[in-house]
Design an enzyme around this catalytic site. Structure first.
Site, PDB file in Angstrom:
ATOM      1  N   LYS A  52       0.846  -1.200   0.000  1.00  0.00           N
ATOM      2  CA  LYS A  52       0.000   0.000   0.000  1.00  0.00           C
ATOM      3  C   LYS A  52       0.880   1.248   0.000  1.00  0.00           C
ATOM      4  O   LYS A  52       0.604   2.219  -0.710  1.00  0.00           O
ATOM      5  CB  LYS A  52      -0.941  -0.034   1.212  1.00  0.00           C
ATOM      6  CG  LYS A  52      -2.009  -1.112   1.066  1.00  0.00           C
ATOM      7  CD  LYS A  52      -2.755  -1.471   2.338  1.00  0.00           C
ATOM      8  CE  LYS A  52      -3.698  -2.652   2.059  1.00  0.00           C
ATOM      9  NZ  LYS A  52      -4.444  -3.131   3.227  1.00  0.00           N
ATOM     10  N   GLN A  96      -5.225  -1.876   9.237  1.00  0.00           N
ATOM     11  CA  GLN A  96      -5.008  -3.205   8.666  1.00  0.00           C
ATOM     12  C   GLN A  96      -5.604  -4.275   9.584  1.00  0.00           C
ATOM     13  O   GLN A  96      -5.384  -4.266  10.792  1.00  0.00           O
ATOM     14  CB  GLN A  96      -3.490  -3.437   8.476  1.00  0.00           C
ATOM     15  CG  GLN A  96      -3.145  -4.714   7.739  1.00  0.00           C
ATOM     16  CD  GLN A  96      -3.644  -4.740   6.298  1.00  0.00           C
ATOM     17  OE1 GLN A  96      -3.712  -3.721   5.627  1.00  0.00           O
ATOM     18  NE2 GLN A  96      -4.013  -5.914   5.812  1.00  0.00           N
ATOM     19  N   ASP A 119     -11.381   1.757   3.311  1.00  0.00           N
ATOM     20  CA  ASP A 119     -11.768   0.363   3.087  1.00  0.00           C
ATOM     21  C   ASP A 119     -13.254   0.207   2.791  1.00  0.00           C
ATOM     22  O   ASP A 119     -13.678  -0.851   2.305  1.00  0.00           O
ATOM     23  CB  ASP A 119     -11.476  -0.460   4.356  1.00  0.00           C
ATOM     24  CG  ASP A 119     -10.091  -1.086   4.331  1.00  0.00           C
ATOM     25  OD1 ASP A 119      -9.681  -1.563   3.265  1.00  0.00           O
ATOM     26  OD2 ASP A 119      -9.445  -1.101   5.394  1.00  0.00           O
TER      27      ASP A 119
HETATM   28  N1  GUN Z   1      -6.951  -7.547   5.756  1.00  0.00           N
HETATM   29  C1  GUN Z   1      -7.226  -8.358   4.694  1.00  0.00           C
HETATM   30  N2  GUN Z   1      -7.812  -7.636   3.713  1.00  0.00           N
HETATM   31  C2  GUN Z   1      -7.912  -6.377   4.158  1.00  0.00           C
HETATM   32  C3  GUN Z   1      -8.423  -5.187   3.581  1.00  0.00           C
HETATM   33  O1  GUN Z   1      -8.929  -5.133   2.451  1.00  0.00           O
HETATM   34  N3  GUN Z   1      -8.331  -4.079   4.352  1.00  0.00           N
HETATM   35  C4  GUN Z   1      -7.818  -4.096   5.605  1.00  0.00           C
HETATM   36  N4  GUN Z   1      -7.796  -2.963   6.292  1.00  0.00           N
HETATM   37  N5  GUN Z   1      -7.328  -5.176   6.165  1.00  0.00           N
HETATM   38  C5  GUN Z   1      -7.379  -6.315   5.437  1.00  0.00           C
END
Ligand code: GUN
Length: 290
Positions: A52, A96, A119
């Protein structure tokens, strides 16, 4: 079988974002910014967070990272989110997942301002998505829609089966597919579905998001269908430098001589998630300041 590699799909999304960002910045706006919160040292989460950051850097987005030890108090994360919600330098926030057990994920997600919810996991954005209002859409299902468009896979009047009902993938995926304009007929399966094959065998699109390798093989799928594999499972493999390899939820090789379109793992859906996060970050910036 037609392999639906997603590198080109993700690159085309990133190029679209790059152009749109140039226009946004040319109007005198500062570049979009994303704050990422990482708790603990889960190695898969560390990898995702690094990707990211790299994507932000490649687009010239500002990136703030907050890393905490596994035993950080929930209150500390909540107060950081309060700060980020009020901070004008921050357009979008991502925590996350998964979080350590002593931290209530639901409480954390609900604390993020819906206008900065990169998200799209907050109840407000999930609700907006469900009723067809403009919303931040969760990145993985949003990326899957880009894959379907890129590979010209029609959805209107088609039968789509989603296997898995998580808040991150299954539920928002079903909500998008049933949306007016997308117009699929949607079935959502779960671990209690008595006969999974009965549901998938006449489906035009099957989206597999269970987190279990080998959930389906080619005997579950009819000719001409499209299969989207959302799984990212680490399986032990001592022949690999890291000691593991990645595999999806689908028995990919069983499709080799079949007339089916299928996304690979790696090189599939995972590449889209980061691209769509960048799209949501730009959207947050445009909404707040555009
Ligand atoms: N953990 C697994 N997939 C995701 C996601 O799309 N966003 C976040 N914040 N954590 C994750």
């Amino acid at each position: 079988m037609i392999r639906m590699g997603c590198r080109n799909v993700a690159d085309s999304v990133i190029e679209r974002i790059r152009k749109e960002t140039e226009v946004f910045v040319a109007k005198g706006n500062r570049a979009p910014s994303l704050a990422v919160v990482l708790v603990g040292n889960d190695s898969a989460s560390e990898t995702y967070v690094r990707k990211k950051k790299e994507a932000c850097e490649s687009l010239g987005f500002l990136h703030f990272q907050y890393t905490f030890d596994e035993d950080v108090k929930e209150e500390r994360i909540l107060s950081l989110i309060d700060e980020l919600n009020c901070n004008d330098d921050v357009d979008a926030i991502l925590v996350q997942l998964p979080l350590p057990k002593h931290i209530d994920e639901k409480k954390i997600i609900e604390r993020i301002s819906p206008e900065k919810d990169a998200d799209g996991f907050s109840p407000v954005n999930m609700g907006r998505l469900l009723i067809g209002e403009d919303a931040f859409v969760p990145c993985t299902p949003n990326g899957i829609m880009e894959i379907l468009r890129y590979y010209s896979i029609p959805t209107a009047g088609k039968k789509a089966v989603v296997i898995g009902r998580s808040n991150i993938v299954g539920k928002p995926m079903a909500a998008i597919l049933m949306q007016r304009g997308v117009d699929a007929t949607v079935t959502v399966c779960n671990t209690k579905t008595p006969d999974l094959k009965k549901e998938t065998i006449d489906a035009d699109i099957v989206i597999v998001a269970t987190g279990h390798p080998g959930t389906i093989d080619s005997s579950y799928i009819k000719d001409g269908a499209a299969v989207i594999d959302v799984g990212v499972n680490r399986v032990e493999d001592s022949s690999r430098p890291k000691g593991f390899r990645l595999t999806g939820d689908v028995d990919y090789h069983s499709f080799e001589n079949r007339d089916v379109m299928i996304t690979p793992v790696p090189g599939g859906v995972g590449l889209m998630t980061v691209a769509m996060l960048m799209a949501n970050t730009l959207k947050a910036a445009e909404r707040r300041r555009g």
